[in-house]
Design an enzyme around this catalytic site. Structure first.
Site, PDB file in Angstrom:
ATOM      1  N   HIS A 202      -7.977   4.100 -34.196  1.00  0.00           N
ATOM      2  CA  HIS A 202      -6.604   3.606 -34.091  1.00  0.00           C
ATOM      3  C   HIS A 202      -6.474   2.091 -34.055  1.00  0.00           C
ATOM      4  CE1 HIS A 202      -7.837   3.591 -29.835  1.00  0.00           C
ATOM      5  NE2 HIS A 202      -6.982   2.596 -29.711  1.00  0.00           N
TER       6      HIS A 202
HETATM    7  C1  UD1 Z   1      -1.917   0.917 -27.996  1.00  0.00           C
HETATM    8  C2  UD1 Z   1      -2.611  -0.293 -27.350  1.00  0.00           C
HETATM    9  C3  UD1 Z   1      -4.102  -0.205 -27.580  1.00  0.00           C
HETATM   10  C4  UD1 Z   1      -4.660   1.126 -27.105  1.00  0.00           C
HETATM   11  C5  UD1 Z   1      -3.873   2.265 -27.763  1.00  0.00           C
HETATM   12  C6  UD1 Z   1      -4.346   3.568 -27.179  1.00  0.00           C
HETATM   13  C7  UD1 Z   1      -1.453  -2.483 -27.315  1.00  0.00           C
HETATM   14  C8  UD1 Z   1      -1.369  -3.808 -27.963  1.00  0.00           C
HETATM   15  N1  UD1 Z   1      -2.163  -1.531 -27.986  1.00  0.00           N
HETATM   16  O1  UD1 Z   1      -2.137   0.846 -29.402  1.00  0.00           O
HETATM   17  O2  UD1 Z   1      -4.746  -1.231 -26.843  1.00  0.00           O
HETATM   18  O3  UD1 Z   1      -6.012   1.209 -27.454  1.00  0.00           O
HETATM   19  O4  UD1 Z   1      -2.480   2.107 -27.474  1.00  0.00           O
HETATM   20  O5  UD1 Z   1      -3.993   4.672 -27.932  1.00  0.00           O
HETATM   21  O6  UD1 Z   1      -0.896  -2.296 -26.263  1.00  0.00           O
HETATM   22  N2  UD1 Z   1       3.441   5.858 -31.879  1.00  0.00           N
HETATM   23  C9  UD1 Z   1       3.993   7.088 -31.968  1.00  0.00           C
HETATM   24  N3  UD1 Z   1       4.054   7.853 -30.823  1.00  0.00           N
HETATM   25  C10 UD1 Z   1       3.598   7.420 -29.629  1.00  0.00           C
HETATM   26  C11 UD1 Z   1       3.042   6.140 -29.559  1.00  0.00           C
HETATM   27  C12 UD1 Z   1       2.960   5.367 -30.680  1.00  0.00           C
HETATM   28  O7  UD1 Z   1       4.435   7.530 -33.029  1.00  0.00           O
HETATM   29  O8  UD1 Z   1       3.690   8.162 -28.638  1.00  0.00           O
HETATM   30  C13 UD1 Z   1       3.358   5.040 -33.103  1.00  0.00           C
HETATM   31  C14 UD1 Z   1       4.523   4.076 -33.224  1.00  0.00           C
HETATM   32  O9  UD1 Z   1       4.957   4.126 -34.543  1.00  0.00           O
HETATM   33  C15 UD1 Z   1       3.942   2.714 -32.966  1.00  0.00           C
HETATM   34  C16 UD1 Z   1       2.474   2.887 -33.306  1.00  0.00           C
HETATM   35  O10 UD1 Z   1       2.177   4.264 -33.082  1.00  0.00           O
HETATM   36  O11 UD1 Z   1       4.527   1.727 -33.733  1.00  0.00           O
HETATM   37  C17 UD1 Z   1       1.587   2.034 -32.429  1.00  0.00           C
HETATM   38  O12 UD1 Z   1       1.887   2.199 -31.038  1.00  0.00           O
HETATM   39  P1  UD1 Z   1       1.583   1.011 -29.986  1.00  0.00           P
HETATM   40  O13 UD1 Z   1       1.737   1.496 -28.595  1.00  0.00           O
HETATM   41  O14 UD1 Z   1       2.353  -0.196 -30.371  1.00  0.00           O
HETATM   42  O15 UD1 Z   1       0.098   0.660 -30.281  1.00  0.00           O
HETATM   43  P2  UD1 Z   1      -1.166   1.587 -30.395  1.00  0.00           P
HETATM   44  O16 UD1 Z   1      -1.754   1.407 -31.747  1.00  0.00           O
HETATM   45  O17 UD1 Z   1      -0.857   2.966 -29.954  1.00  0.00           O
HETATM   46  N1  UDP Z   2      -8.382  10.947 -25.793  1.00  0.00           N
HETATM   47  C1  UDP Z   2      -7.712  12.162 -25.674  1.00  0.00           C
HETATM   48  N2  UDP Z   2      -7.297  12.804 -26.803  1.00  0.00           N
HETATM   49  C2  UDP Z   2      -7.535  12.314 -28.062  1.00  0.00           C
HETATM   50  C3  UDP Z   2      -8.229  11.072 -28.169  1.00  0.00           C
HETATM   51  C4  UDP Z   2      -8.627  10.412 -27.017  1.00  0.00           C
HETATM   52  O1  UDP Z   2      -7.507  12.644 -24.568  1.00  0.00           O
HETATM   53  O2  UDP Z   2      -7.136  12.951 -29.056  1.00  0.00           O
HETATM   54  C5  UDP Z   2      -8.791  10.243 -24.551  1.00  0.00           C
HETATM   55  C6  UDP Z   2     -10.227   9.838 -24.445  1.00  0.00           C
HETATM   56  O3  UDP Z   2     -11.029  10.866 -23.896  1.00  0.00           O
HETATM   57  C7  UDP Z   2     -10.156   8.625 -23.518  1.00  0.00           C
HETATM   58  C8  UDP Z   2      -8.812   8.009 -23.868  1.00  0.00           C
HETATM   59  O4  UDP Z   2      -8.068   9.021 -24.543  1.00  0.00           O
HETATM   60  O5  UDP Z   2     -10.144   9.064 -22.165  1.00  0.00           O
HETATM   61  C9  UDP Z   2      -8.961   6.792 -24.736  1.00  0.00           C
HETATM   62  O6  UDP Z   2      -7.722   6.409 -25.237  1.00  0.00           O
HETATM   63  P1  UDP Z   2      -7.529   5.627 -26.604  1.00  0.00           P
HETATM   64  O7  UDP Z   2      -8.692   5.841 -27.488  1.00  0.00           O
HETATM   65  O8  UDP Z   2      -6.179   6.004 -27.132  1.00  0.00           O
HETATM   66  O9  UDP Z   2      -7.426   4.108 -26.132  1.00  0.00           O
HETATM   67  P2  UDP Z   2      -8.493   2.958 -25.841  1.00  0.00           P
HETATM   68  O10 UDP Z   2      -9.473   3.458 -24.838  1.00  0.00           O
HETATM   69  O11 UDP Z   2      -9.100   2.558 -27.145  1.00  0.00           O
HETATM   70  O12 UDP Z   2      -7.663   1.832 -25.326  1.00  0.00           O
END
Ligand code: UD1
Ligand code: UDP
Length: 370
Positions: free
Chosen positions: A208
């Site tokens: 992601h």
């Molecule tokens: C965010 C965090 C990242 C973390 C990740 C975990 C920041 C800068 N980024 O990234 O550090 O590793 O979460 O997963 O805070 N979206 C949906 N549904 C949701 C959430 C998001 O559709 O429930 C889509 C939206 O279109 C959004 C995009 O995903 O624009 C990105 O979401 P965002 O929270 O901005 O960043 P992540 O890539 O999820």
């Molecule tokens: N995770 C989950 N379901 C998924 C993918 C990840 O429960 O489909 C869990 C994973 O075990 C870990 C956490 O989500 O505990 C990590 O989150 P993510 O990778 O979104 O964020 P990051 O750690 O990179 O910030």
């Protein structure tokens, strides 16, 4: 005696498994009233609600409903919404976790209105300021009063930024608390079985990071390599919403969906996902948390990044940083590697207790002796 309110900030998927053990530990303290504040950064049921269920947390006490947006929109939106709540509720403390935009936003609010801020998972540094999370980490640590570090290297990073060591407590890795609390449920879960997967005979993929998925060429290379790797073993790929959007936009989704040995899925709940990880031959990821979980479990992990803020997973654990074009070969090599769980100090399932001790030692009104 009135109880001291503590705000626990949750926002995005990786926050829930860090907040849950602390919430449960604080609930056992009669002088403390823990309140979960959800900023709404992640909002889909499978990116948020599922984790409250799996991790046995009540619904958030406060929901800010901020949602997605550019960095400034999201960070500013959380700041405005949380400031209103913090001024109204006047918590005795705010605890922020990890490195997402909401972490920094709420730390800034607390610091400016005079509420002590505690940062759980402080001191991690990738050294890569093109990562939005690195900016969030540096800025959050700079404004927080108490810094809870997961590993010794994090304490060193904080020291080298001029942060006084009396603000830092080495508490360990709280994600391991969540894993250990749910270990029997994870082991008894049927996800692996339901998908017809054989133990240690499949790969799990999560991606992601914007650096991997927002660039069409890079994502195409990754998809090509995943397709190639799937010739040797089944690949299970629960797709993050950011990644799904990009795969669709860049015309890469159909090919993955058609591949006979690749199983695409929606994001999974914590128990289901960890059930898959524990039985995997290899995990391919760019997630921060997953690098740590695989290290703890000894499951080989290939991280598609140039650097990591979690170097102990490479020096002590099973993690290896790889480039997209090295992926097929690296996956093949794991066929011969044995599992090697790492024993990293304080990654032991008791981090939340050490956090509570730290609070009692540092804040007189929380039931400490001083
Ligand atoms: C965010 C965090 C990242 C973390 C990740 C975990 C920041 C800068 N980024 O990234 O550090 O590793 O979460 O997963 O805070 N979206 C949906 N549904 C949701 C959430 C998001 O559709 O429930 C889509 C939206 O279109 C959004 C995009 O995903 O624009 C990105 O979401 P965002 O929270 O901005 O960043 P992540 O890539 O999820
Ligand atoms: N995770 C989950 N379901 C998924 C993918 C990840 O429960 O489909 C869990 C994973 O075990 C870990 C956490 O989500 O505990 C990590 O989150 P993510 O990778 O979104 O964020 P990051 O750690 O990179 O910030």
């Amino acid at each position: 005696m009135s109880r001291t309110k503590i705000h626990l900030i949750t926002a995005a998927r990786p926050n829930f498994m860090k907040v849950a053990p602390l919430f449960h530990a604080l609930t056992r303290e009669p002088q403390i009233e823990p309140r979960i504040v959800h900023t709404g950064q992640h909002y889909d049921a499978n990116m948020s609600d599922a984790f409250f269920r799996d991790l046995l947390m009540p619904s958030p006490h406060v929901h800010l409903g901020v949602g997605a947006g550019t960095h400034a929109t999201q960070t500013g939106g959380v700041m405005m919404a949380y400031e209103r709540v913090a001024l109204e509720e006047r918590p005795g403390l705010v605890i922020v976790v990890g490195d997402v935009n909401s972490t920094l936003a709420c730390a800034l609010v607390g610091a400016k209105i005079g509420v002590p801020v505690v940062h759980l998972e402080a001191g991690l540094r990738s050294g890569d300021r093109t990562m939005p999370e690195e900016i969030n980490r540096i800025a959050t640590d700079a404004v927080s009063d108490v810094l809870w570090a997961p590993s010794h290297d994090a304490c060193i990073n904080l020291g080298s930024e001029g942060i006084r060591q009396d603000r830092v407590d080495l508490v360990g890795n709280i994600m391991i608390d969540s894993y250990e609390a749910l270990r029997p449920v994870i082991e008894g879960d049927s996800t692996r079985c339901d998908l017809g997967l054989e133990h240690e005979d499949y790969a799990v993929v999560t991606l992601h990071r914007p650096s991997n998925v927002d660039d069409a060429q890079r994502l195409a290379t990754l998809v090509r390599n995943l397709l190639q790797a799937s010739r040797n073993m089944c690949v299970v790929f629960p797709v993050h919403p950011r990644t799904r959007k990009r795969l669709e936009e860049f015309g890469l989704l159909d090919e993955l969906e058609r591949a006979p040995n690749i199983r695409l899925a929606a994001p999974l709940g914590y128990v289901q996902f960890m059930n898959l990880v524990t039985g995997a031959r290899v995990v391919v990821t760019d997630s921060g948390g997953v690098q740590e979980e695989t290290t703890y479990l000894g499951v080989p992990c290939l991280t598609l990044r140039e650097n990591t803020e979690r170097p102990v997973t490479v020096t002590h654990g099973t993690n290896r940083l790889v480039k997209p074009e090295q992926l097929t070969e690296a996956v093949a090599q794991t066929l011969n590697s044995a599992r090697r769980p790492a024993a990293i100090p304080l990654w032991d399932g008791r981090t939340a207790d050490r956090c509570v001790e730290s609070l009692k030692r540092r804040f007189n009104n929380l039931g400490g002796k001083s």
